[in-house]
Design a protein around this motif. Structure first.
Motif, PDB file in Angstrom:
ATOM      1  N   UNK A  49       0.819  -1.214   0.000  1.00  0.00           N
ATOM      2  CA  UNK A  49       0.000   0.000   0.000  1.00  0.00           C
ATOM      3  C   UNK A  49       0.853   1.265   0.000  1.00  0.00           C
ATOM      4  N   UNK A  50       2.183   1.117   0.028  1.00  0.00           N
ATOM      5  CA  UNK A  50       3.064   2.277  -0.060  1.00  0.00           C
ATOM      6  C   UNK A  50       3.781   2.653   1.216  1.00  0.00           C
ATOM      7  N   UNK A  51       3.637   1.877   2.285  1.00  0.00           N
ATOM      8  CA  UNK A  51       4.330   2.185   3.541  1.00  0.00           C
ATOM      9  C   UNK A  51       5.827   1.952   3.368  1.00  0.00           C
ATOM     10  N   UNK A  52       6.628   2.873   3.886  1.00  0.00           N
ATOM     11  CA  UNK A  52       8.079   2.776   3.786  1.00  0.00           C
ATOM     12  C   UNK A  52       8.656   2.357   5.135  1.00  0.00           C
ATOM     13  N   UNK A  53       9.423   1.261   5.203  1.00  0.00           N
ATOM     14  CA  UNK A  53      10.055   0.895   6.479  1.00  0.00           C
ATOM     15  C   UNK A  53      11.208   1.850   6.786  1.00  0.00           C
ATOM     16  N   UNK A  54      11.395   2.159   8.064  1.00  0.00           N
ATOM     17  CA  UNK A  54      12.519   3.009   8.465  1.00  0.00           C
ATOM     18  C   UNK A  54      13.817   2.220   8.284  1.00  0.00           C
ATOM     19  N   UNK A  55      14.926   2.917   8.346  1.00  0.00           N
ATOM     20  CA  UNK A  55      16.223   2.249   8.206  1.00  0.00           C
ATOM     21  C   UNK A  55      16.411   1.194   9.290  1.00  0.00           C
ATOM     22  N   UNK A  56      15.987   1.508  10.512  1.00  0.00           N
ATOM     23  CA  UNK A  56      16.139   0.571  11.623  1.00  0.00           C
ATOM     24  C   UNK A  56      15.321  -0.691  11.409  1.00  0.00           C
ATOM     25  N   UNK A  57      14.098  -0.531  10.961  1.00  0.00           N
ATOM     26  CA  UNK A  57      13.226  -1.689  10.723  1.00  0.00           C
ATOM     27  C   UNK A  57      13.757  -2.511   9.555  1.00  0.00           C
ATOM     28  N   UNK A  58      14.216  -1.849   8.510  1.00  0.00           N
ATOM     29  CA  UNK A  58      14.759  -2.555   7.348  1.00  0.00           C
ATOM     30  C   UNK A  58      15.963  -3.404   7.759  1.00  0.00           C
ATOM     31  N   UNK A  59      16.854  -2.845   8.564  1.00  0.00           N
ATOM     32  CA  UNK A  59      18.030  -3.573   9.047  1.00  0.00           C
ATOM     33  C   UNK A  59      17.635  -4.725   9.958  1.00  0.00           C
ATOM     34  N   UNK A  60      16.676  -4.470  10.830  1.00  0.00           N
ATOM     35  CA  UNK A  60      16.192  -5.491  11.765  1.00  0.00           C
ATOM     36  C   UNK A  60      15.651  -6.700  11.018  1.00  0.00           C
ATOM     37  N   UNK A  61      14.849  -6.464  10.010  1.00  0.00           N
ATOM     38  CA  UNK A  61      14.265  -7.552   9.218  1.00  0.00           C
ATOM     39  C   UNK A  61      15.358  -8.298   8.467  1.00  0.00           C
ATOM     40  N   UNK A  62      16.306  -7.567   7.897  1.00  0.00           N
ATOM     41  CA  UNK A  62      17.379  -8.210   7.135  1.00  0.00           C
ATOM     42  C   UNK A  62      18.256  -9.087   8.018  1.00  0.00           C
ATOM     43  N   UNK A  63      18.539  -8.640   9.237  1.00  0.00           N
ATOM     44  CA  UNK A  63      19.432  -9.396  10.116  1.00  0.00           C
ATOM     45  C   UNK A  63      18.760 -10.559  10.823  1.00  0.00           C
ATOM     46  N   UNK A  64      17.529 -10.371  11.271  1.00  0.00           N
ATOM     47  CA  UNK A  64      16.913 -11.363  12.145  1.00  0.00           C
ATOM     48  C   UNK A  64      15.835 -12.223  11.500  1.00  0.00           C
ATOM     49  N   UNK A  65      15.214 -11.744  10.447  1.00  0.00           N
ATOM     50  CA  UNK A  65      14.107 -12.505   9.883  1.00  0.00           C
ATOM     51  C   UNK A  65      14.413 -13.141   8.547  1.00  0.00           C
ATOM     52  N   UNK A  66      15.532 -12.812   7.947  1.00  0.00           N
ATOM     53  CA  UNK A  66      15.907 -13.437   6.692  1.00  0.00           C
ATOM     54  C   UNK A  66      16.596 -14.762   6.994  1.00  0.00           C
TER      55      UNK A  66
END
Length: 90
Positions: A61-78
């Motif tokens: 829908x167009x929501x942009x993740x913050x830098x912190x959230x983007x990093x968090x997802x990349x490190x812990x959920x990938x």
């Protein structure tokens, strides 16, 4: 603009964060649209729980993740790739 960012909770010197969808103009700990999950950096390893389906929905829908959230997802959920086990040389 709608963003996905962390909202601080917990007491002094004991941070705990909620991952929320909110308006970019809102203050860090003010109103939000939806809670997507939480992050506890105090545990070893850190606990990260995010509803991936709802996060994908909001990003579509167009929501942009913050830098912190983007990093968090990349490190812990990938998931890490599974290395092939070495073959026994007998």
């Amino acid at each position: 603009m709608v963003v996905i960012r962390m909202r601080r909770a917990g007491s002094k010197k004991r941070p705990f964060f909620r991952i929320v969808v909110t308006d970019s103009r809102a203050a860090r700990d003010s109103s939000f649209v939806e809670i997507l999950g939480h992050y506890n950096p105090r545990t070893k390893p850190a606990i990260v729980k995010i509803d991936r389906e709802r996060a994908a929905y909001w990003m579509s829908k167009g929501a942009q993740p913050s830098d912190s959230v983007r990093t968090l997802v990349a490190r812990h959920l990938t998931p890490e790739p599974i290395a092939a086990a070495p073959a026994d040389a007998k």
